[in-house]
Design an enzyme around this catalytic site. Sequence first.
Site, PDB file in Angstrom:
ATOM      1  N   HIS A 103      -0.994   5.092 -38.186  1.00 22.29           N
ATOM      2  CA  HIS A 103      -0.709   3.963 -39.075  1.00 22.29           C
ATOM      3  C   HIS A 103       0.323   4.369 -40.136  1.00 22.29           C
ATOM      4  O   HIS A 103       1.257   3.637 -40.421  1.00 22.29           O
ATOM      5  CB  HIS A 103      -1.995   3.468 -39.745  1.00 22.29           C
ATOM      6  CG  HIS A 103      -2.982   2.910 -38.756  1.00 22.29           C
ATOM      7  ND1 HIS A 103      -3.186   1.557 -38.586  1.00 22.29           N
ATOM      8  CD2 HIS A 103      -3.803   3.514 -37.861  1.00 22.29           C
ATOM      9  CE1 HIS A 103      -4.097   1.355 -37.632  1.00 22.29           C
ATOM     10  NE2 HIS A 103      -4.496   2.529 -37.190  1.00 22.29           N
TER      11      HIS A 103
ATOM     12  N   ASP B  67      -1.538  -3.378 -43.417  1.00 20.03           N
ATOM     13  CA  ASP B  67      -1.938  -2.949 -42.090  1.00 20.03           C
ATOM     14  C   ASP B  67      -2.821  -4.014 -41.444  1.00 20.03           C
ATOM     15  O   ASP B  67      -3.569  -4.719 -42.130  1.00 20.03           O
ATOM     16  CB  ASP B  67      -2.717  -1.640 -42.229  1.00 20.03           C
ATOM     17  CG  ASP B  67      -2.980  -0.979 -40.903  1.00 20.03           C
ATOM     18  OD1 ASP B  67      -2.200  -0.087 -40.542  1.00 20.03           O
ATOM     19  OD2 ASP B  67      -3.951  -1.343 -40.218  1.00 20.03           O
TER      20      ASP B  67
ATOM     21  N   VAL C 282       2.587  19.648 -34.267  1.00 16.29           N
ATOM     22  CA  VAL C 282       3.954  19.913 -33.808  1.00 16.29           C
ATOM     23  C   VAL C 282       4.823  18.724 -34.178  1.00 16.29           C
ATOM     24  O   VAL C 282       4.306  17.640 -34.447  1.00 16.29           O
ATOM     25  CB  VAL C 282       4.012  20.136 -32.274  1.00 16.29           C
ATOM     26  CG1 VAL C 282       3.229  21.361 -31.859  1.00 16.29           C
ATOM     27  CG2 VAL C 282       3.515  18.901 -31.512  1.00 16.29           C
TER      28      VAL C 282
ATOM     29  N   HIS D  49      -1.981   9.928 -24.389  1.00 15.71           N
ATOM     30  CA  HIS D  49      -3.126   9.024 -24.510  1.00 15.71           C
ATOM     31  C   HIS D  49      -2.657   7.582 -24.737  1.00 15.71           C
ATOM     32  O   HIS D  49      -3.467   6.678 -24.761  1.00 15.71           O
ATOM     33  CB  HIS D  49      -4.013   9.493 -25.664  1.00 15.71           C
ATOM     34  CG  HIS D  49      -3.401   9.319 -27.028  1.00 15.71           C
ATOM     35  ND1 HIS D  49      -2.103   9.677 -27.348  1.00 15.71           N
ATOM     36  CD2 HIS D  49      -3.915   8.796 -28.177  1.00 15.71           C
ATOM     37  CE1 HIS D  49      -1.869   9.394 -28.619  1.00 15.71           C
ATOM     38  NE2 HIS D  49      -2.947   8.862 -29.138  1.00 15.71           N
TER      39      HIS D  49
END
Length: 464
Positions: free
Chosen positions: A18, A115, A338, A355
């Site tokens: 988010h 949001d 990373v 995913h």
Amino acid sequence: MSASDAHVALLPSAGMGHLTPFLRLAALLAHNNVRVTLITTHPTVSLAESQLLSRFRSSLPQVNLLDFHLLPLDPATVNSSDPFWLRFEAIRRSSHLLSPLILSLQPPLSAFVLDMTLISPVIPVTRALSLPSFIFFTSSVRMLSFFSYLPTSSFAGDDDDLLCIPGIPPIPRSSIPPLLLVPDSLFAKIFFQDSAHLSKLDGVLINSFKGLEPETIEAINGVENLRKLLPPFFDIGPFTPCEFEKVDTGNSVDSPLKWLDEQPEDSVVYVSFGSRTALKRDQIREIGEGLVRSGCRFLWVVKDKPVDREEEEEVEELVGHGLIAKLKKKGLVAKTWVDQREILSHRSVGGFVSHCGWNSVIEAAWYGVRILAWPQHGDQRINAEVVERSGLGLWEKKWGWGQEVKGEEIGDRIRDMMNDESLKKSAAQLRDAAREAVGDGGTSKVAFQRLMGEWQKKMSATAV
Ligand code: UDP
Ligand code: G50
């Protein structure tokens, strides 16, 4: 008055999935001379969020950061143990405290962007202040159509049943976020409460583009039943990853870049399940076996805990010393944050076992990296359908929610994805389409200008 006189506040909810797109939106607005106030809550749930915010602060000092103090949340009153969802709920329950914060801002706000997990408690606050409100929906347009349509439809039955939304490829019951089917879960409560308030918003901003979701975007704009459920829609994606996301690893040996530089073009598979999905130990080991079986070079990021601050076990312990020794012949195994942007943009990286968190999908499209979709939770199967339909990747649908998949199968599917020439071509075409969308006259630019026009109109209407 121009849009550059606008002052907009952004209110993200918790988690990198988010926060990152909200910060990219903040940067985009700031670069277009819109004054931005970013409302944040502290301490952030994950360390990655606090590090990202501190890099953002140094790189865009013109953005005003406002600390929103939350009321304490008694977890016993919430039907969820997920720390990110607990934070969503804490923000929701503190929403009434936003009014004085909003009123303290100078110049006064022209719009509020929140949001999509905060809609129902925030809308009464912004409405009472006559402040135009927009949501930034940080998932796919396909998920948005599901979010807007589900409450108006009845949907019971078995996994093969389809939810038919006009103009949109049907959604099988097996793709519905599992927690939505648990009626008293926090997820279901928020989802159903919020979608009922969608039409009260002044607009929906989304990080997607026509090249990736052509039918769905057309349906949202053109099919009467859907248009009625949704406020004006701004497809301002794809967001381009930003410099402030760069993780400074200096010359550290941990940086995977040096290793990637030494690998042949299009030879490496990047394996990551995002910022907050921890797999079970047995599944982690099967992935290791699968990578060995695939024969491919790889960069694999392992996660053991949903919240990074709680990670403690060494990667060798988790994966197993014997397997690590085999793996090291062909690739890198990391258990740190990373810079995914840097990895996906590297010439040696050709494939991504993902995913299908929406940001990962958009980033893969932006860099033309093909995906092997392996959704784990929430909206990820619905996003995987987008990946498959668009030609960005392959999806083995029979890999169910949380069901263990054996290394043999994982290895075979990875090889299929890496060797699929037509997939390679379609992923490259999506990269071109993504870049076209943000170019002059592209869909993203046009939608952004439309949004600026809306804000300008609203400001003129409220100006005294
Ligand atoms: N990400 C990263 N490094 C990591 C893990 C994740 O840069 O080690 C970034 C990724 O590029 C993406 C975001 O974190 O921008 C994760 O969002 P996504 O929607 O893909 O999945 P989530 O983590 O929310 O499940
Ligand atoms: C899980 C999660 C965060 C999150 C989603 C999850 C989505 C996104 C869509 O599944 O599915 C969405 C969820 C809730 C909601 C509105 C829209 O109220 O941890 O975003």
